[in-house]
Design a protein around this motif. Structure first.
Motif, PDB file in Angstrom:
ATOM      1  N   UNK A  78      58.143  53.589  37.464  1.00  0.00           N
ATOM      2  CA  UNK A  78      56.866  52.980  37.868  1.00  0.00           C
ATOM      3  C   UNK A  78      55.711  53.677  37.164  1.00  0.00           C
ATOM      4  N   UNK A  79      54.556  53.044  37.193  1.00  0.00           N
ATOM      5  CA  UNK A  79      53.379  53.622  36.569  1.00  0.00           C
ATOM      6  C   UNK A  79      52.872  54.816  37.365  1.00  0.00           C
ATOM      7  N   UNK A  80      52.239  55.756  36.651  1.00  0.00           N
ATOM      8  CA  UNK A  80      51.754  56.990  37.280  1.00  0.00           C
ATOM      9  C   UNK A  80      50.280  56.895  37.652  1.00  0.00           C
ATOM     10  N   UNK A  81      49.759  55.697  37.762  1.00  0.00           N
ATOM     11  CA  UNK A  81      48.352  55.498  38.105  1.00  0.00           C
ATOM     12  C   UNK A  81      48.052  56.063  39.487  1.00  0.00           C
ATOM     13  N   UNK A  82      47.058  56.935  39.582  1.00  0.00           N
ATOM     14  CA  UNK A  82      46.685  57.502  40.882  1.00  0.00           C
ATOM     15  C   UNK A  82      45.264  57.137  41.286  1.00  0.00           C
ATOM     16  N   UNK A  83      44.460  56.683  40.326  1.00  0.00           N
ATOM     17  CA  UNK A  83      43.101  56.286  40.666  1.00  0.00           C
ATOM     18  C   UNK A  83      42.532  55.408  39.569  1.00  0.00           C
ATOM     19  N   UNK A  84      41.401  54.820  39.840  1.00  0.00           N
ATOM     20  CA  UNK A  84      40.765  53.950  38.863  1.00  0.00           C
ATOM     21  C   UNK A  84      39.494  53.368  39.429  1.00  0.00           C
ATOM     22  N   UNK A  85      39.014  52.351  38.778  1.00  0.00           N
ATOM     23  CA  UNK A  85      37.767  51.713  39.212  1.00  0.00           C
ATOM     24  C   UNK A  85      37.755  50.267  38.751  1.00  0.00           C
ATOM     25  N   UNK A  86      37.709  49.342  39.692  1.00  0.00           N
ATOM     26  CA  UNK A  86      37.550  47.936  39.341  1.00  0.00           C
ATOM     27  C   UNK A  86      36.077  47.684  39.039  1.00  0.00           C
ATOM     28  N   UNK A  87      35.800  46.996  37.955  1.00  0.00           N
ATOM     29  CA  UNK A  87      34.429  46.785  37.511  1.00  0.00           C
ATOM     30  C   UNK A  87      33.781  45.584  38.183  1.00  0.00           C
ATOM     31  N   UNK A  88      32.544  45.759  38.596  1.00  0.00           N
ATOM     32  CA  UNK A  88      31.745  44.654  39.114  1.00  0.00           C
ATOM     33  C   UNK A  88      30.910  44.092  37.965  1.00  0.00           C
ATOM     34  N   UNK A  89      30.348  42.902  38.122  1.00  0.00           N
ATOM     35  CA  UNK A  89      29.467  42.374  37.071  1.00  0.00           C
ATOM     36  C   UNK A  89      28.308  43.316  36.751  1.00  0.00           C
ATOM     37  N   UNK A  90      27.740  43.961  37.768  1.00  0.00           N
ATOM     38  CA  UNK A  90      26.642  44.892  37.503  1.00  0.00           C
ATOM     39  C   UNK A  90      27.135  46.135  36.763  1.00  0.00           C
ATOM     40  N   UNK A  91      28.360  46.589  37.063  1.00  0.00           N
ATOM     41  CA  UNK A  91      28.936  47.715  36.319  1.00  0.00           C
ATOM     42  C   UNK A  91      28.998  47.391  34.833  1.00  0.00           C
ATOM     43  N   UNK A  92      29.451  46.192  34.512  1.00  0.00           N
ATOM     44  CA  UNK A  92      29.594  45.805  33.105  1.00  0.00           C
ATOM     45  C   UNK A  92      28.229  45.785  32.408  1.00  0.00           C
ATOM     46  N   UNK A  93      27.221  45.294  33.117  1.00  0.00           N
ATOM     47  CA  UNK A  93      25.870  45.258  32.564  1.00  0.00           C
ATOM     48  C   UNK A  93      25.359  46.670  32.312  1.00  0.00           C
ATOM     49  N   UNK A  94      25.467  47.534  33.306  1.00  0.00           N
ATOM     50  CA  UNK A  94      24.960  48.897  33.151  1.00  0.00           C
ATOM     51  C   UNK A  94      25.771  49.673  32.112  1.00  0.00           C
ATOM     52  N   UNK A  95      27.056  49.400  32.021  1.00  0.00           N
ATOM     53  CA  UNK A  95      27.892  50.062  31.011  1.00  0.00           C
ATOM     54  C   UNK A  95      27.396  49.734  29.607  1.00  0.00           C
TER      55      UNK A  95
END
Length: 449
Positions: free
Chosen positions: A350-367
Motif C-alpha cells: 500500500x501507499x505510505x501516504x501519511x498526510x497531505x492537503x486537498x486544494x480549494x479554488x482559493x488555494x490554487x489562486x493564492x498558489x
C-alpha cells in the motif's frame, strides 16, 4: 517616518514557498486511499509528470544537514531500500499507466551511494513503467566526494543530463565546523569527471550563514565556484533548526553569524557571483546568461517546486521514498518521513501516504500569485483572480499588509498590480507571505536571509 532598511526587513522569518499551502499545513485528512484515487484519475490522460526519488542514505551526517537521511557504511541497506523503491514505482504505475515523464530528479541524502547496477535497474524500471520522453531532463544531487570517472560515465549511460553538487563552502575552517571535509580539488575532480562523461548540465550549491564564515571566506568560495564554470549556482541561507534536527546541535550557536552578518554574507556572495558574469534568477539562484533557467525567467515561464527554481512545466509531481512529496491536480501528498513506516507500507503493498492537503479554488489562486511573486517579482492580482473566477477585492486586506513597504518604495502597488523593487529581491518571501491565508497558523520558519 523612520526609513526601513532592507537589512532590517529581511530579519523576519517566512516560508520558502516551494509549495502553497506550505508543508506545515499538510494533515492526516489526506491519506493512502485519497492518493490511490488521485493517481487513478491520471490513467489515460496526457498530463506530463515529473518524478522525484528520495535516497535517504549518507556515509556520514553533516552537522548542518536538515534532510531526511541516515548514515550507513554498508551497501546492503541501500540495496534493500532500492528494492522497495522499485515496488513503490510499480504501485504508482499500476494506477496511472504509462504517464508521460518530462523530468526525473534524484535527491537525498546521497543518491550516488546507490551501486551503479542498482541505479541502472531503477532507471530501467522507470523507463519500463512510464513514458520517459527522449528529451526529459534527468537530474541527480551528488556528493562530490563520491564521484569518480567511472561513476560519472555510468550516470551518463543511464541518461542523467544534469548534476547538482553540494559544495556549501570551500573554507577548511568552515568545513570542519559543519563536519564536511571537502577540499576544492575534490569538487574540481568531480566536475572534470562529469564533463568528461558528457554530463554538461552542472549546478553547485552554496550556503551562507554557516559557523565561522566571514565576508572574505564567502567571497573566495563564490569566486572559486564561479571559476569552475557551472551553468547554475544556488545560494541558500543555512536554516538552524536544532529542535528538529539533533545533528545540528553539534554546531556551536555562538559561532553562527547574527541576522545582520547573514545579510552581509548573502550580499557579498551575491555581488561576487554577479561580478563573475552570472545572472540572478529568483531569490537564490544564479545562471549563465544563456542557460535555460535564465531564459525561463525572461519568458515568464520559470516555476518553483520542492527542488527550488526549475524549468519544469509538468502538471503532476510524483514523489517516491520516505518524506517524498507529490502534487496532483487535487492536492499534495507526503509519504511517511520515517524509513520504517514507509517500508512497512510498501511491504504491505500500500501507499505510505501519511498526510497531505486537498486544494480549494482559493488555494490554487493564492498558489499562483505566490509563485509569480517568487519567480518574477510581480503579479497582476486582477487578471490572476479573474482567471480563477474570483474578484480581486479578495486581496484588499492583503494589500494593506504591504502598505509600509509600498510607502518606502520596496514594493510598488499600481491598482491591482504588485511589483517588488529590482534592488530588493530578498523581500519576495515577505511580500508573498502577505497573500498566505494560513501563515498565522504555520510552524516556525527560517529567516528570509
Amino acid at each position: 517616518m523612520i526609513p526601513l532598511r532592507l537589512s532590517e526587513l529581511v530579519r523576519r522569518s517566512a516560508p520558502r514557498y516551494t509549495s502553497y499551502p506550505t508543508a506545515p499545513q499538510f494533515g492526516p485528512a489526506v491519506g493512502p486511499q485519497d492518493y490511490d484515487g488521485w493517481l487513478r484519475g491520471l490513467k489515460g490522460e496526457s498530463a506530463s509528470a515529473s518524478l522525484y526519488l528520495h535516497v535517504p542514505f549518507c556515509r556520514s551526517i553533516c552537522h548542518y544537514c536538515a534532510c531526511t537521511t541516515k548514515a550507513t557504511r554498508r551497501d546492503e541497506p541501500i540495496i534493500a531500500y532500492a528494492d522497495r523503491l522499485r515496488r513503490e514505482i510499480a504501485l504508482v504505475a499500476d494506477r496511472t499507466g504509462p504517464l508521460r515523464v518530462s523530468h526525473i530528479h534524484w535527491g537525498g541524502g546521497t543518491p550516488n551511494l546507490l551501486p551503479p547496477d542498482v541505479f541502472d535497474q531503477l532507471v530501467a524500471e522507470l523507463c519500463d513503467r512510464f513514458d520517459v520522453r527522449p528529451d526529459a531532463e534527468h537530474a541527480i544531487e551528488l556528493d562530490p566526494r563520491w564521484v569518480t570517472r567511472e561513476s560519472a560515465r555510468r550516470l551518463k549511460a543511464s541518461g542523467v543530463t544534469r548534476a547538482s553538487l553540494g559544495v556549501q563552502d570551500f573554507d577548511e575552517g568552515v568545513q570542519r565546523a559543519i563536519g564536511r571535509p571537502q577540499p576544492y580539488s575534490v569538487v574540481q575532480s568531480a566536475i572534470s569527471a562529469l564533463r568528461s562523461a558528457g554530463v554538461d548540465g552542472l549546478n553547485l550549491d552554496l550556503i551562507y550563514g554557516l559557523p565561522g564564515q566571514t565576508m572574505r571566506s564567502v567571497r573566495l568560495t563564490a569566486r572559486l565556484a564561479a571559476f569552475l564554470g557551472p551553468d547554475r549556482i544556488s545560494l541558500f541561507g543555512y536554516a538552524h533548526v536544532p529542535w528538529l534536527r539533533a545533528n545540528q546541535r553539534l554546531i556551536d550557536d555562538a559561532a553562527l553569524p547574527d541576522s545582520a552578518a547573514r545579510f552581509d554574507l548573502a550580499e557579498t556572495a551575491r555581488e561576487t557571483l554577479l561580478e563573475a558574469g552570472y545572472v540572478a534568477v529568483g531569490i537564490d539562484h544564479f545562471a549563465k546568461p544563456k542557460d535555460a533557467l535564465r531564459r525561463a525567467a525572461q519568458k515568464g515561464t520559470l516555476r518553483r517546486n520542492f527542488q527550488g527554481y526549475t524549468t519544469d512545466r509538468s502538471d503532476v509531481l510524483i514523489g517516491f521514498g520516505p518524506s517524498a512529496v507529490g502534487r496532483l491536480r487535487e492536492g499534495y501528498v507526503q509519504n511517511a518521513a520515517d524509513a520504517a513506516g514507509w517500508a512497512g507500507a510498501i511491504d504491505a503493498g500500500r501507499f505510505a501516504t501519511v498526510k497531505g492537503r486537498a486544494l480549494t479554488p482559493e488555494d490554487r489562486l493564492r498558489a499562483e500569485i505566490i509563485e509569480k511573486l517568487m519567480c518574477g517579482f510581480e503579479v497582476d492580482l486582477g487578471a490572476t483572480a479573474a482567471a480563477h473566477g474570483f474578484k480581486p477585492a479578495i486581496f484588499a486586506d492583503d494589500l494593506e499588509k504591504l502598505g509600509k513597504l509600498a510607502e518606502q518604495e520596496f514594493v510598488r502597488i499600481d491598482g491591482w498590480r504588485v511589483t517588488i523593487a529590482k534592488d530588493a529581491p530578498a523581500l519576495a518571501r515577505i511580500v508573498a507571505s502577505a497573500f498566505d491565508a494560513y501563515l498565522g497558523a504555520a510552524a516556525r520558519h527560517s529567516l528570509v536571509v
